[in-house]
Design an enzyme around this catalytic site. Structure first.
Site: not given
Ligand code: NAD
Length: 328
Positions: A13, A33-34, A78, A117-119, A141, A145, A170-171, A181, A240
């Protein structure tokens, strides 16, 4: 445009807000919401109005939405690991929060982009998911979503809301909280801490540099067809373990720091997104993984004041719970 960016103090964001201010001259209100992942520091130096509050709080939404013509919703919990140990916040934010935002958008006939998300598609052995692929989420998660995406689609279908969904892979990049990660491994490598790799480290992800995803969301916001879903995937895939080895190379750390740890329950093996549809709107990823990873390592190396308070705060206790050893 006058944008309400929900979750704009988080990783993607805040990158999106920075890009919209610099490249499009938008007026931006951030509603956030911090939580531990949302930080005022992420918006430092940016001219935005920040409203501290949850998207599930209708009064906070009504305050923040004043004068806006579109909503982009990044607000979310997230981290998959946290969704396994503490799923309740995921349900509140993704289900109730998305509902409250959709109602606010419907009352005011605003354009609405849901960042997803792709998830939500689950794991895929070969090939890539398209927007037509069935939803098959596997963690609390991704399941919450996916639920939010279905609710967004229903507001288009039932009420004619100008709603769109943008699903990213994945960003990675600047301002990502170090539980994920890539920043986790970078900071551990810079400190000479062990590099905890889940299972055999062969889980494949489709990596996208955060500025490319932010630009993809902007493209969907400006040129997407209401009611449509757009996948925005990165140009490269990597397991990974290769990512960790790349980080070792760019930080000058030693491979002996790698430590294989018990895999995450239900860990998806491979994610892959086909992005032909968003390419049709003129979007293209600009950053290949090797270049983006090197830039990300440099950013963390050069921005110690950003991560030092995180790494010396509550994150230490989280890390110890998660990996059964203290940070050095
Ligand atoms: N990180 C990735 O690899 C990735 C990939 C694809 C899609 N996404 C999606 O992009 C969005 C942003 O992800 P991110 O990586 O920047 O996450 P993040 O955890 O860095 O940021 C989430 C932000 O949402 C805020 N937030 C949480 N609950 C809230 C609530 N109830 N009300 C208002 N604000 C709330 C947090 O304070 C934080 O600022 C999410 O919707 C996520 O599902 C992330």
């Amino acid at each position: 445009m006058r944008l309400l960016v929900c979750g704009g103090a988080g990783f993607i964001g805040s990158n999106f807000v920075r890009q919209r201010l610099a490249e499009h001259g938008d007026e931006v209100t951030v509603l956030d919401k911090l939580t531990y992942a949302g930080r005022r520091e992420n918006l430092e130096g940016l001219e935005v109005r920040l409203v501290a509050g949850g998207i599930e709080d209708a009064a906070a939404v009504a305050d923040a939405i004043e004068g806006c013509d579109a909503i982009v919703n990044f607000a979310a919990e997230t981290h998959v690991d946290r969704s396994i140990t503490e799923p309740d916040a995921f349900v509140t934010t993704h289900a109730l929060g998305t509902y409250v935002l959709l109602e606010a958008a419907r009352e005011r006939s605003l354009r609405y982009v849901q960042v997803s998300t792709d998830e939500v598609y689950g794991s895929i052995e070969d090939g890539s998911f398209t927007e037509q692929s069935p939803l098959n989420p596997s963690s609390p998660y991704s399941a919450t979503k996916a639920g939010a995406d279905l609710l967004v689609a229903s507001y288009r279908h039932t009420f004619g809301l100008e709603a769109l969904i943008c699903r990213g892979s994945n960003n990675y990049g600047p301002y990502q909280y170090p539980e994920k990660l890539i920043p986790l491994m970078i900071l551990n490598a810079l400190h000479g801490d062990k590099l905890p790799v889940y299972g055999d480290g062969m889980q494949v992800r489709n990596w996208i540099f955060v500025e490319d995803f932010a630009r993809g969301i902007g493209t969907v916001l400006e040129r997407g067809e209401p009611g449509e879903v757009y996948n925005v995937g990165g140009p490269d895939e990597a397991p990974n373990l290769d990512v960790v080895k790349g980080i070792i190379r760019y930080t000058g750390a030693d491979e002996s720091l790698i430590e294989y740890v018990t895999d995450r329950p239900g860990h998806d093996r491979r994610y892959s997104l086909g992005s032909e549809k968003v390419r049709g709107l003129g979007w293209e990823a600009r950053t290949r993984f090797a270049e983006g990873l090197e830039r990300t390592v440099s950013w963390y190396r050069d921005n110690r004041p950003w991560w030092e308070p995180i790494r010396s705060g509550d994150y230490r206790a989280y890390y110890e719970r998660q990996y059964g050893r203290a940070l050095g």
